[in-house]
Scaffold this active site. Structure first.
Site, mmCIF file in Angstrom:
data_model
loop_
_atom_site.group_PDB
_atom_site.id
_atom_site.type_symbol
_atom_site.label_atom_id
_atom_site.label_comp_id
_atom_site.label_asym_id
_atom_site.label_seq_id
_atom_site.Cartn_x
_atom_site.Cartn_y
_atom_site.Cartn_z
ATOM 1 N N ARG A 16 0.828 -1.114 -0.109
ATOM 2 C CA ARG A 16 -0.252 0.212 -0.001
ATOM 3 C C ARG A 16 1.094 1.278 0.075
ATOM 4 O O ARG A 16 1.183 1.933 -0.991
ATOM 5 C CB ARG A 16 -0.931 0.087 1.126
ATOM 6 C CG ARG A 16 -2.082 0.970 1.138
ATOM 7 C CD ARG A 16 -1.616 2.452 1.790
ATOM 8 N NE ARG A 16 -1.144 2.388 3.174
ATOM 9 C CZ ARG A 16 -0.535 3.392 3.435
ATOM 10 N NH1 ARG A 16 -0.447 4.598 2.587
ATOM 11 N NH2 ARG A 16 -0.138 3.460 4.872
ATOM 12 N N HIS A 211 9.109 6.828 8.244
ATOM 13 C CA HIS A 211 9.635 7.007 7.177
ATOM 14 C C HIS A 211 11.023 7.358 7.483
ATOM 15 O O HIS A 211 11.584 7.835 8.379
ATOM 16 C CB HIS A 211 8.755 8.063 6.255
ATOM 17 C CG HIS A 211 7.499 7.724 5.804
ATOM 18 N ND1 HIS A 211 7.502 7.120 4.456
ATOM 19 C CD2 HIS A 211 6.178 7.480 6.451
ATOM 20 C CE1 HIS A 211 6.163 6.505 4.239
ATOM 21 N NE2 HIS A 211 5.360 6.955 5.392
ATOM 22 N N CYS A 242 4.711 9.342 0.662
ATOM 23 C CA CYS A 242 3.145 9.882 0.752
ATOM 24 C C CYS A 242 3.324 10.751 -0.614
ATOM 25 O O CYS A 242 3.701 11.704 -0.499
ATOM 26 C CB CYS A 242 2.912 10.498 1.871
ATOM 27 S SG CYS A 242 1.216 11.066 1.939
ATOM 28 N N ASN A 251 9.249 4.108 3.538
ATOM 29 C CA ASN A 251 9.093 3.673 5.028
ATOM 30 C C ASN A 251 10.394 2.981 5.423
ATOM 31 O O ASN A 251 11.303 2.644 4.809
ATOM 32 C CB ASN A 251 8.171 2.583 5.143
ATOM 33 C CG ASN A 251 6.748 2.899 4.416
ATOM 34 O OD1 ASN A 251 6.378 3.242 3.448
ATOM 35 N ND2 ASN A 251 5.830 3.579 5.591
HETATM 36 P P1 HMG Z 1 -12.857 14.359 -2.891
HETATM 37 O O1 HMG Z 1 -12.352 14.728 -4.244
HETATM 38 O O2 HMG Z 1 -12.749 15.570 -1.777
HETATM 39 O O3 HMG Z 1 -14.289 13.782 -2.682
HETATM 40 O O4 HMG Z 1 -11.838 13.276 -2.400
HETATM 41 P P2 HMG Z 1 -15.493 13.525 -3.261
HETATM 42 O O5 HMG Z 1 -16.406 12.925 -2.518
HETATM 43 O O6 HMG Z 1 -16.055 14.616 -4.210
HETATM 44 O O7 HMG Z 1 -15.169 12.313 -4.319
HETATM 45 C C1 HMG Z 1 -14.437 12.658 -5.591
HETATM 46 C C2 HMG Z 1 -14.609 11.620 -6.458
HETATM 47 O O8 HMG Z 1 -13.876 10.501 -5.875
HETATM 48 C C3 HMG Z 1 -16.080 11.212 -6.774
HETATM 49 O O9 HMG Z 1 -15.894 10.467 -8.008
HETATM 50 C C4 HMG Z 1 -16.226 10.031 -5.718
HETATM 51 O O10 HMG Z 1 -17.088 9.129 -6.399
HETATM 52 C C5 HMG Z 1 -14.970 9.412 -5.714
HETATM 53 P P3 HMG Z 1 -16.335 11.206 -9.498
HETATM 54 O O11 HMG Z 1 -17.925 11.804 -9.037
HETATM 55 O O12 HMG Z 1 -15.506 12.684 -9.481
HETATM 56 O O13 HMG Z 1 -16.353 10.309 -10.600
HETATM 57 N N1 HMG Z 1 -14.667 8.512 -4.552
HETATM 58 C C6 HMG Z 1 -14.087 7.512 -4.240
HETATM 59 N N2 HMG Z 1 -13.940 6.372 -5.407
HETATM 60 C C7 HMG Z 1 -13.564 5.353 -4.899
HETATM 61 N N3 HMG Z 1 -13.302 5.032 -3.410
HETATM 62 C C8 HMG Z 1 -13.624 5.794 -2.517
HETATM 63 C C9 HMG Z 1 -14.165 6.978 -2.859
HETATM 64 N N4 HMG Z 1 -14.489 8.293 -2.121
HETATM 65 C C10 HMG Z 1 -14.731 9.175 -3.135
HETATM 66 N N5 HMG Z 1 -13.708 5.819 -1.435
HETATM 67 C C11 HMG Z 1 -11.024 11.303 -1.107
HETATM 68 C C12 HMG Z 1 -11.831 12.734 -1.124
HETATM 69 C C13 HMG Z 1 -10.912 11.322 0.393
HETATM 70 C C14 HMG Z 1 -11.902 10.340 -1.637
HETATM 71 C C15 HMG Z 1 -9.713 11.684 -1.906
HETATM 72 O O14 HMG Z 1 -9.049 12.922 -1.109
HETATM 73 C C16 HMG Z 1 -8.890 10.493 -1.636
HETATM 74 O O15 HMG Z 1 -9.221 9.361 -2.066
HETATM 75 N N6 HMG Z 1 -7.770 10.627 -0.837
HETATM 76 C C17 HMG Z 1 -6.806 9.575 -0.670
HETATM 77 C C18 HMG Z 1 -5.430 10.026 -0.474
HETATM 78 C C19 HMG Z 1 -4.561 8.728 -0.249
HETATM 79 O O16 HMG Z 1 -4.714 7.846 -0.204
HETATM 80 N N7 HMG Z 1 -3.320 9.268 0.385
HETATM 81 C C20 HMG Z 1 -2.350 8.414 0.713
HETATM 82 C C21 HMG Z 1 -2.440 7.461 1.993
HETATM 83 S S1 HMG Z 1 -2.328 8.413 3.598
HETATM 84 C C22 HMG Z 1 -0.605 8.039 3.732
HETATM 85 O O17 HMG Z 1 0.119 7.713 2.978
HETATM 86 C C23 HMG Z 1 -0.029 8.422 5.227
HETATM 87 C C24 HMG Z 1 0.146 7.195 5.716
HETATM 88 O O18 HMG Z 1 0.997 6.157 5.245
HETATM 89 C C25 HMG Z 1 0.503 7.430 7.293
HETATM 90 C C26 HMG Z 1 1.951 8.398 7.173
HETATM 91 O O19 HMG Z 1 2.738 8.074 6.485
HETATM 92 O O20 HMG Z 1 1.917 9.240 8.113
HETATM 93 C C27 HMG Z 1 -1.099 6.269 6.032
HETATM 94 MG MG MG Z 2 3.185 6.161 5.245
#
Ligand code: HMG
Ligand code: MG
Length: 315
Positions: A16, A211, A242, A251
């Site tokens: 992931r 990380h 990220c 990581n």
């Molecule tokens: P948004 O654009 O604000 O929200 O995204 P929305 O509700 O308007 O949705 C936009 C589009 O996404 C729509 O589709 C929704 O249907 C779709 P469209 O109408 O444009 O075709 N949608 C989805 N599709 C599939 N699955 C879903 C979903 N939700 C909405 N669940 C949202 C808001 C949260 C969805 C977006 O910002 C997002 O997906 N962000 C993910 C970011 C991410 O994954 N970042 C990396 C992980 S975090 C990380 O790495 C840190 C970590 O490792 C810890 C650390 O290192 O500190 C965990």
């Molecule tokens: Mg991370």
């Protein structure tokens, strides 16, 4: 040494956190080859993918295809990130996904960049997601990112991160993984914040997600161990980052962590040599050399051993 635990859990996040940040769009079949390689190592907790928007994270746009193919009854706990109810509903289609992980940041600007909402809005959403996931029989993990620093705001108030973690625990998350998203924490800061978090949360409810941007991740894990924390996130070969944290690198590498833990007589249930085999699969999948130090050394050792064996055969 006597204060160290006898056992620790490694939470593998390469599929992931690693793959979400790789430039190459990896075909599902290759991801599954990595899943199977990791299953052979003795790892018991694997974060497989994210049910997020494919527009935001195209690298994990095949989450459904991958989840469908995860082996059932493997004895391994597969996890997946869910940002909202829509993501949870997708995850619940797959009985193999036994843990769902919600995520948010301790700094407003990073949260906004990562999930396009405020911290309060994230927490409000999780007040629905976490109990629904628990009611459906899934375990819930929660990530708090940018605990040791934010790429946009700099220093983050530890009390704010702590309040968020306590709230997530209250909502039903059984483990809160504290993220040093940009690898900026040093061992002293890790020790101080672990102490602060342990005043309000039990050690078993905490994990460290480190990380290695500045080369401190392994030393930081050691400080966490000394403070009483026994779950550590790591990614095979040190893949990762990220996408919404500029400059964040991989990581803590799983092999580096396991090598240190075994050297401290801390059991993990993991076979380090098989982990190196999985690291080689990860290199092929990523299409590049990976930064993990133990993996790099093991690859060189295996090359020397092969050359010797060939020379002996020729003699
Ligand atoms: P948004 O654009 O604000 O929200 O995204 P929305 O509700 O308007 O949705 C936009 C589009 O996404 C729509 O589709 C929704 O249907 C779709 P469209 O109408 O444009 O075709 N949608 C989805 N599709 C599939 N699955 C879903 C979903 N939700 C909405 N669940 C949202 C808001 C949260 C969805 C977006 O910002 C997002 O997906 N962000 C993910 C970011 C991410 O994954 N970042 C990396 C992980 S975090 C990380 O790495 C840190 C970590 O490792 C810890 C650390 O290192 O500190 C965990
Ligand atoms: Mg991370």
């Amino acid at each position: 040494m006597s204060s160290l635990p006898s056992r620790a859990t490694v939470y593998e996040v390469g599929l992931r956190d690693g793959l979400q940040n790789e430039a190459r769009l990896v075909p599902t079949s290759e991801k599954l080859a990595l899943v199977h390689a990791l299953l052979g190592t003795g790892l018991r907790r694997l974060e497989a993918t994210s049910f997020v928007s494919p527009k935001w994270i195209p690298q994990l746009g095949d989450a459904d295809e991958l989840a469908r193919e995860l082996p059932p009854s493997s004895g391994v706990d597969f996890g997946a990130l869910v940002p909202n109810v829509r993501g949870l509903k997708r995850a619940l289609r797959y009985p193999q996904i036994t843990t769902v992980a919600v995520f948010l940041s301790a700094s407003e600007t990073h949260n906004r960049h990562n999930v396009n909402r405020s911290i309060a809005e994230s927490l409000k959403g999780f007040a629905e997601v976490i109990p629904a996931a628990r009611a459906a029989g899934r375990d819930v993990r929660a990530y708090v990112s940018t605990v040791w620093g934010c790429p946009f705001e700099g220093q983050v108030d530890p009390k704010k991160a702590l309040d968020i973690a306590v709230e997530l625990h209250r909502l039903g998350a059984t483990q809160i993984s504290l993220g040093d998203t940009i690898g900026i924490g040093n061992p002293g800061q890790i020790a101080r914040l672990c102490e602060l978090f342990l005043e309000r949360l039990p050690a078993g409810a905490l994990a460290l997600h480190l990380h290695d941007t500045r080369g401190t991740a392994l030393a930081n894990a050691l400080m966490g161990l000394m403070a009483g924390i026994t779950t550590f996130d790591a990614s095979v070969g040190g893949m990762g980052g990220c996408p919404y944290a500029p400059g964040a690198s991989g990581n803590l590498a799983t092999e580096d962590l396991v090598y240190m833990l075994h050297g401290l007589d801390i059991e993990t249930g993991i076979d380090l040599s098989k982990l190196v085999d999985a690291g080689l699969v990860a290199r092929r999948v990523a299409g590049r050399d990976l930064p993990g130090r133990y993996l790099t050394a093991a690859v060189a050792e295996r090359r020397v051993a092969r050359a010797k064996a060939e020379a002996n055969r020729g003699a």
